[in-house]
Write a protein that holds these residues in place. Structure first.
Motif, PDB file in Angstrom:
ATOM      1  N   ALA A  97       0.940  -1.193  -0.005  1.00 34.11           N
ATOM      2  CA  ALA A  97       0.050  -0.064  -0.086  1.00 34.11           C
ATOM      3  C   ALA A  97       0.805   1.386  -0.026  1.00 34.11           C
ATOM      4  O   ALA A  97       0.413   2.304  -0.740  1.00 34.11           O
ATOM      5  CB  ALA A  97      -0.916   0.109   1.050  1.00 34.11           C
ATOM      6  N   MET A  98       1.847   1.151   0.929  1.00 32.46           N
ATOM      7  CA  MET A  98       2.803   2.327   0.858  1.00 32.46           C
ATOM      8  C   MET A  98       3.613   2.622  -0.362  1.00 32.46           C
ATOM      9  O   MET A  98       3.876   3.611  -1.044  1.00 32.46           O
ATOM     10  CB  MET A  98       3.664   2.336   2.017  1.00 32.46           C
ATOM     11  N   THR A  99       3.922   1.545  -1.002  1.00 31.58           N
ATOM     12  CA  THR A  99       4.672   1.395  -2.304  1.00 31.58           C
ATOM     13  C   THR A  99       3.817   2.195  -3.446  1.00 31.58           C
ATOM     14  O   THR A  99       4.341   2.744  -4.229  1.00 31.58           O
ATOM     15  CB  THR A  99       5.202   0.048  -2.555  1.00 31.58           C
ATOM     16  N   VAL A 100       2.623   1.577  -3.374  1.00 31.19           N
ATOM     17  CA  VAL A 100       1.675   2.295  -4.519  1.00 31.19           C
ATOM     18  C   VAL A 100       1.501   3.762  -4.351  1.00 31.19           C
ATOM     19  O   VAL A 100       1.611   4.474  -5.569  1.00 31.19           O
ATOM     20  CB  VAL A 100       0.285   1.583  -4.330  1.00 31.19           C
ATOM     21  N   ILE A 157       8.597  -1.986 -12.708  1.00 28.58           N
ATOM     22  CA  ILE A 157       8.528  -3.037 -12.101  1.00 28.58           C
ATOM     23  C   ILE A 157       9.255  -3.642 -10.893  1.00 28.58           C
ATOM     24  O   ILE A 157       9.111  -3.689  -9.838  1.00 28.58           O
ATOM     25  CB  ILE A 157       8.652  -4.497 -13.068  1.00 28.58           C
ATOM     26  N   THR A 158      10.657  -3.360 -11.370  1.00 19.39           N
ATOM     27  CA  THR A 158      11.628  -3.620 -10.158  1.00 19.39           C
ATOM     28  C   THR A 158      11.649  -2.780  -9.048  1.00 19.39           C
ATOM     29  O   THR A 158      11.642  -3.081  -7.823  1.00 19.39           O
ATOM     30  CB  THR A 158      13.236  -3.451 -10.911  1.00 19.39           C
ATOM     31  N   ARG A 159      11.598  -1.300  -9.260  1.00 19.73           N
ATOM     32  CA  ARG A 159      11.419  -0.412  -8.375  1.00 19.73           C
ATOM     33  C   ARG A 159      10.409  -0.767  -7.181  1.00 19.73           C
ATOM     34  O   ARG A 159      10.805  -0.762  -5.906  1.00 19.73           O
ATOM     35  CB  ARG A 159      11.395   0.953  -8.619  1.00 19.73           C
ATOM     36  N   PRO A 160       9.166  -0.790  -7.682  1.00 20.32           N
ATOM     37  CA  PRO A 160       7.962  -0.799  -6.686  1.00 20.32           C
ATOM     38  C   PRO A 160       8.136  -2.410  -5.962  1.00 20.32           C
ATOM     39  O   PRO A 160       7.924  -2.470  -4.771  1.00 20.32           O
ATOM     40  CB  PRO A 160       6.820  -0.910  -7.519  1.00 20.32           C
ATOM     41  N   LEU A 161       8.741  -3.251  -6.913  1.00 15.44           N
ATOM     42  CA  LEU A 161       8.812  -4.562  -6.309  1.00 15.44           C
ATOM     43  C   LEU A 161       9.587  -4.919  -5.151  1.00 15.44           C
ATOM     44  O   LEU A 161       9.332  -5.304  -4.120  1.00 15.44           O
ATOM     45  CB  LEU A 161       8.952  -5.669  -7.497  1.00 15.44           C
TER      46      LEU A 161
END
Length: 272
Positions: A138-141, A187-191
């Motif tokens: 949630a915080m990453t979104v 993809i990589t950063r949020p993951l």
């Protein structure tokens, strides 16, 4: 509303009596339902997330609203807490020209991640809120939307994608670099941002819980004086791991906000 008995140490501890031997804890220890409302299960982590967020909001608003030239002890402590992400992260990473408008986001993220993590060492919970993957996601979104929005707003839709490829590259390699950067940005950063926080809190809590339950097994259920004496170093290691976890909990909050600031700074940059 259907009530469900909250998890406790006695219900979560591995069954060791009856000669069955010690059973290592499993990820099931993170599932701590409290009650259900309309088919939605409210868990221990959800309740503490709400309590921590509410307390942080009240404390921050009150201390900010009553700020004075000569600070009270509470204001002095709050200013020290506020200045850490402000000066160490936001200003250094984003720059003096742009950083102030992102302070509410960065300070809020730092406070939430830190205290959500510290719930894993607080004696009433001993379960980090961020040990459930939904909270880091949630915080990453929020971070994901913010830094992409800034990039699109600053460079335009086409320009945002063009800046992912450094100028001067040979034509044959530019598509490869663009594809790699596209995967990195979207993809990589949020993951990695979400999984790094979740993985550290999940693994740390499992290790602490393993030492605590193993110590309880040696003390209460093991046969022989030597095995019972093994409970002392086992409990000692549990205490050492809790102290280590306190450091990790702070560092993960710092890293989360540091990476957020770096992504924002990248979206604000004029070149790659």
């Amino acid at each position: 509303m259907t009530l469900t008995a909250p998890a406790s140490i006695s219900t979560l501890a591995p069954a060791a009596s009856g000669g069955e031997g010690f059973e290592a804890p499993t990820p099931a220890i993170f599932w701590q339902p409290l009650f259900e409302v309309g088919g939605i299960t409210v868990t221990n982590q959800m309740a503490w997330a709400g309590i921590i967020t509410a307390v942080l909001c009240v404390v921050m608003v009150r201390l900010s609203k009553n700020a004075a030239v000569v600070p009270s002890k509470g204001q002095w402590l709050f200013e020290g807490f506020y200045n850490f992400p402000r000066n160490t992260v936001a200003r250094d990473m984003i720059g003096t020209k742009e950083f102030k408008r992102f302070l509410p986001l960065l300070v809020s993220l730092f406070a939430m991640v830190l205290f959500f993590n510290l719930a894993g060492s607080f004696f009433l919970t001993m379960n980090p809120v961020t040990g459930k993957i939904a909270f880091p996601i949630a915080m990453t979104v929020v971070v994901y939307v913010v830094y992409h929005w800034i990039g699109f707003q600053r460079m335009g839709f086409v320009g945002y994608f063009k800046h992912m490829v450094p100028p001067g590259l040979p034509g044959w390699i530019a598509p490869v670099i663009f594809l790699l950067e596209l995967v990195t940005y979207f993809i990589t950063r949020p993951l990695t941002l979400a999984l790094r926080l979740f993985g550290n809190m999940f693994a740390g809590h499992m290790v602490v819980y393993l030492f605590v339950t193993a110590g309880a097994y040696f003390l209460l259920d093991a046969d022989g004086i030597l095995l019972r004496l093994m409970s002392l170093p086992t409990f000692l290691m549990a205490g050492v791991m809790i102290l280590f976890e306190l450091l990790v909990q702070f560092l993960q909050a710092f890293v989360f906000v540091l990476l957020t600031a770096s992504y924002i700074a990248g979206a604000l940059a004029d070149d790659h």
